[in-house]
Design an enzyme around this catalytic site. Structure first.
Site, PDB file in Angstrom:
ATOM      1  N   ARG A 129      16.912  -7.767  -4.141  1.00  0.00           N
ATOM      2  CA  ARG A 129      18.085  -8.583  -4.286  1.00  0.00           C
ATOM      3  C   ARG A 129      19.293  -7.729  -4.123  1.00  0.00           C
ATOM      4  O   ARG A 129      20.384  -8.397  -3.909  1.00  0.00           O
ATOM      5  CB  ARG A 129      18.184  -9.064  -5.842  1.00  0.00           C
ATOM      6  CG  ARG A 129      17.006  -9.992  -5.886  1.00  0.00           C
ATOM      7  CD  ARG A 129      17.111 -10.540  -7.500  1.00  0.00           C
ATOM      8  NE  ARG A 129      18.071 -11.377  -7.865  1.00  0.00           N
ATOM      9  CZ  ARG A 129      18.460 -12.333  -8.542  1.00  0.00           C
ATOM     10  NH1 ARG A 129      17.484 -12.595  -9.393  1.00  0.00           N
ATOM     11  NH2 ARG A 129      19.394 -12.976  -8.708  1.00  0.00           N
TER      12      ARG A 129
ATOM     13  N   LYS B 163      -1.124  -6.144 -10.045  1.00  0.00           N
ATOM     14  CA  LYS B 163      -1.063  -6.253 -11.652  1.00  0.00           C
ATOM     15  C   LYS B 163      -0.149  -6.197 -12.330  1.00  0.00           C
ATOM     16  O   LYS B 163       0.874  -5.485 -11.736  1.00  0.00           O
ATOM     17  CB  LYS B 163      -2.554  -5.479 -12.077  1.00  0.00           C
ATOM     18  CG  LYS B 163      -2.011  -4.103 -12.112  1.00  0.00           C
ATOM     19  CD  LYS B 163      -2.789  -3.175 -13.045  1.00  0.00           C
ATOM     20  CE  LYS B 163      -2.571  -3.139 -14.409  1.00  0.00           C
ATOM     21  NZ  LYS B 163      -1.184  -2.222 -14.671  1.00  0.00           N
TER      22      LYS B 163
ATOM     23  N   HIS C  70      -5.769  -0.529  -8.508  1.00  0.00           N
ATOM     24  CA  HIS C  70      -5.628   0.603  -7.611  1.00  0.00           C
ATOM     25  C   HIS C  70      -6.901   1.528  -8.304  1.00  0.00           C
ATOM     26  O   HIS C  70      -7.256   2.502  -7.468  1.00  0.00           O
ATOM     27  CB  HIS C  70      -4.580   1.245  -7.710  1.00  0.00           C
ATOM     28  CG  HIS C  70      -4.093   2.182  -8.880  1.00  0.00           C
ATOM     29  ND1 HIS C  70      -3.131   1.529 -10.030  1.00  0.00           N
ATOM     30  CD2 HIS C  70      -3.949   3.312  -9.211  1.00  0.00           C
ATOM     31  CE1 HIS C  70      -3.037   2.265 -10.991  1.00  0.00           C
ATOM     32  NE2 HIS C  70      -3.451   3.634 -10.436  1.00  0.00           N
TER      33      HIS C  70
ATOM     34  N   LYS D  50      -9.742   4.704  -5.878  1.00  0.00           N
ATOM     35  CA  LYS D  50      -9.892   5.924  -6.356  1.00  0.00           C
ATOM     36  C   LYS D  50     -11.358   6.495  -5.467  1.00  0.00           C
ATOM     37  O   LYS D  50     -12.051   5.826  -5.870  1.00  0.00           O
ATOM     38  CB  LYS D  50      -9.640   6.351  -7.804  1.00  0.00           C
ATOM     39  CG  LYS D  50      -8.150   6.005  -8.252  1.00  0.00           C
ATOM     40  CD  LYS D  50      -7.908   6.496  -9.818  1.00  0.00           C
ATOM     41  CE  LYS D  50      -6.950   6.175 -10.234  1.00  0.00           C
ATOM     42  NZ  LYS D  50      -5.781   7.062 -10.074  1.00  0.00           N
TER      43      LYS D  50
ATOM     44  N   HIS E 100      -7.981  -1.975 -15.460  1.00  0.00           N
ATOM     45  CA  HIS E 100      -8.563  -0.642 -14.816  1.00  0.00           C
ATOM     46  C   HIS E 100      -9.729  -0.388 -15.593  1.00  0.00           C
ATOM     47  O   HIS E 100     -10.995   0.094 -15.039  1.00  0.00           O
ATOM     48  CB  HIS E 100      -7.261   0.593 -15.112  1.00  0.00           C
ATOM     49  CG  HIS E 100      -6.264   0.359 -14.372  1.00  0.00           C
ATOM     50  ND1 HIS E 100      -6.258  -0.460 -13.146  1.00  0.00           N
ATOM     51  CD2 HIS E 100      -5.033   0.625 -14.587  1.00  0.00           C
ATOM     52  CE1 HIS E 100      -5.008  -0.564 -12.777  1.00  0.00           C
ATOM     53  NE2 HIS E 100      -4.281   0.262 -13.652  1.00  0.00           N
TER      54      HIS E 100
HETATM   55  C1  BG6 Z   1      -0.651   1.363 -13.835  1.00  0.00           C
HETATM   56  C2  BG6 Z   1      -0.243   1.155 -15.230  1.00  0.00           C
HETATM   57  O1  BG6 Z   1      -1.501   0.231 -13.605  1.00  0.00           O
HETATM   58  O2  BG6 Z   1      -1.236   2.467 -14.013  1.00  0.00           O
HETATM   59  C3  BG6 Z   1       0.595   2.266 -15.848  1.00  0.00           C
HETATM   60  O3  BG6 Z   1       0.724   0.018 -15.307  1.00  0.00           O
HETATM   61  C4  BG6 Z   1      -0.117   3.536 -15.719  1.00  0.00           C
HETATM   62  O4  BG6 Z   1       1.041   2.114 -17.048  1.00  0.00           O
HETATM   63  C5  BG6 Z   1      -0.776   3.771 -14.203  1.00  0.00           C
HETATM   64  O5  BG6 Z   1       0.613   4.749 -16.024  1.00  0.00           O
HETATM   65  C6  BG6 Z   1      -1.790   4.893 -14.406  1.00  0.00           C
HETATM   66  O6  BG6 Z   1      -2.430   5.251 -12.886  1.00  0.00           O
HETATM   67  P1  BG6 Z   1      -2.927   6.463 -12.626  1.00  0.00           P
HETATM   68  O7  BG6 Z   1      -3.411   6.079 -11.079  1.00  0.00           O
HETATM   69  O8  BG6 Z   1      -1.608   7.266 -12.415  1.00  0.00           O
HETATM   70  O9  BG6 Z   1      -3.828   6.791 -13.534  1.00  0.00           O
END
Ligand code: BG6
Length: 491
Positions: free
Chosen positions: A54, A151, A181, A185, A243
């Site tokens: 924006r 997400k 994500h 990993k 996750h």
């Molecule tokens: C995200 C969350 O999906 O994952 C965050 O919204 C979190 O709050 C993060 O810190 C952690 O990801 P990673 O890869 O650093 O463990």
């Protein structure tokens, strides 16, 4: 003899559009991941990256933003001036209010003709519906288009369904990449190889040979700069619903018939559907909500959650959840599954621990140690796999001591290990859906989580305080102790 090189069709141009292009996720993860993909020649030659935001910026202002905000998230050893310059040349900026149909004309004008289009929705989920509708309205969706949904996908089952329904009006399921994500990993993908690329674990990977499973995703950071988002979300929706449940699916699923996306996702779905639903009595007994209070983290004083900037002083949002789950099927009957995640914990440590059964009988009655066979799969901060075995302590007598068989993946492979977002973005470009969530998986995860969140509301208890820099409320240790287990917290 024909000595000419075989003809391969040149890849179509790619327009990669990031909605929320100047947001936190884009700056910290997406643009650095795209730089890495560019560095390693994994982007089609004619790729343009368009950030939509924006801010009333032009391309030059966006490039300045990238220089100032994104550069710092690229490892020094991966940085090269010439590559950085050529990466910046790929960048474009479109100023748009995504709720306004007319603002999509500017985006349409910026896209290359006959390109593959990949739309990454890194905005608040309540904008997904309007973005997809306006993309379609502006004629920007065809069967080659792909959409990536970040997400959290919804706030509960109803809103997740609504988003899925609306996005589904414009994109077919095979065009929708719901990203988690954690599935990108390296160690998580390796867990599938560990389970299904070896024969030695599978016969033991079940009740009664496994005594318990525990999955911890502990973070040492607090809410950082995301107070508004986090306070309306909490650890259950931010981490557990996605996750941790996805990690559990990979630990617990049956062997899929192939790596075909639906073959894998069918098996994960069965796990989610086999989770024993929690009644209000189960919620009271088998879950622990926590909220951090002032303490120390990574050697520095840390304020409590309620003192963080922009967090209401009476907030009841949980920054920690621990729970005991059960999977109602033959493989996992009577195996307690412990899941835990939190912010401002003692260390950044993500680990899956498979605790094998106790010895049925011991002949080493003089030894203080009894059998503790466990498989530990460490995802973070470093990636390694350890199998803890018992060995004879040197010297007289027959005393046992645990020793580790170590699989040090970083030492074993010299190849570069890509970050999760880079790997997943390349999957989207290549149209590989295996490591993305299907609609029914996401909804099954919400179906299990929602009664827990509702149960907390009914119980109307404040989250239990835990000191920043600790492993969470004492009640979390009591939860596992009840099953004669303990959290594994070795560093
Ligand atoms: C995200 C969350 O999906 O994952 C965050 O919204 C979190 O709050 C993060 O810190 C952690 O990801 P990673 O890869 O650093 O463990």
């Amino acid at each position: 003899m024909n000595t000419s090189t075989p003809h391969t069709a040149p890849a179509a141009p790619l327009d990669l559009v990031i909605f929320g292009g100047v947001g936190d996720l884009s700056a910290r993860k997406l643009l650095p991941a795209l730089y890495m993909a560019h560095l390693h020649n994994n982007l089609p030659a004619a790729t343009r990256i368009h950030a939509v935001g924006r801010q009333p910026w032009d391309r030059a202002a966006f490039v300045t933003f990238v220089q100032e905000k994104v550069r710092g998230f690229i490892a020094e050893k991966a940085f090269a001036d010439a590559t950085w310059t050529s990466f910046l040349e790929r960048l474009h900026y479109v100023c748009a209010d995504v709720t306004l149909a007319e603002d999509f004309h500017a985006l349409a004008a910026a896209l290359q003709s006959n390109s593959d289009r990949m739309y990454y929705l890194a905005t608040a989920p309540n904008l997904f519906v309007s973005i997809c509708a306006h993309l379609r309205g502006a004629g920007l969706v065809d069967e080659r288009s792909r959409v990536v949904l970040e997400k959290p996908l919804g706030h509960d089952l109803a809103s997740a369904r609504q988003i899925n329904d609306s996005v589904g009006q414009h994109f077919q399921e095979k065009q929708i990449f719901r990203i988690d994500h954690y599935l990108g990993k390296e160690t998580v993908q390796n867990l599938m190889v560990l389970r299904f690329g070896n024969t030695i674990f599978e016969p033991l990977w079940r009740s009664p040979y496994i005594k318990s499973v525990q999955i911890t995703v502990a973070e040492s950071v607090g809410v950082e700069s995301r107070a508004g988002f986090y306070d309306s979300t909490g650890a259950m929706r931010d981490m557990m619903q996605n996750h941790l449940l996805q990690l559990l699916c990979i630990v617990a699923m049956e062997p899929p018939v192939s790596l075909d996306p639906d073959a894998v996702r069918d098996e994960k779905l069965k796990v989610l559907r086999s989770l024993r639903p929690m009644t209000i009595a189960d919620v009271a007994k088998d879950t622990v909500r926590g909220q951090y209070s002032a303490g120390a983290s990574d050697g520095e004083a840390a304020v409590g959650y309620l003192q963080e900037a922009d967090i209401p002083a009476d907030s009841n949002t949980e920054t920690f959840v621990a729970l005991q789950a059960h999977i109602n099927n033959w493989r996992w009957a009577n195996v307690p599954i412990f899941l835990r995640t939190g912010k401002r914990m003692a260390a950044r440590q993500s680990e899956i621990v498979i605790q094998f059964a106790d010895l049925p009988f011991t002949i080493f009655s003089d030894s203080a140690h009894q059998s503790v066979n466990r498989l530990m799969i460490r995802l973070q901060p470093e990636e390694h796999i350890q199998l803890q075995m018992m060995a004879k302590e040197p010297g007289s007598g027959m005393k046992l001591r645990p020793v580790n068989l170590n699989l040090d993946l970083e030492a074993a492979f010299s190849e570069r290990r890509a970050e999760a977002y880079e790997r997943l973005l390349i999957d989207v470009i290549k149209g590989r859906l295996t490591h993305f969530m299907r609609r029914d998986e996401l909804e099954a995860a919400w179906s299990w989580v929602e009664p827990i969140i509702n149960g907390w509301q009914q119980l109307n208890e404040k989250p239990k305080a835990y000191t920043a820099g600790s492993w969470g409320p004492a009640a979390s240790s009591a939860l596992v102790a009840r099953e004669a287990c303990s959290w594994i917290e070795e560093s």
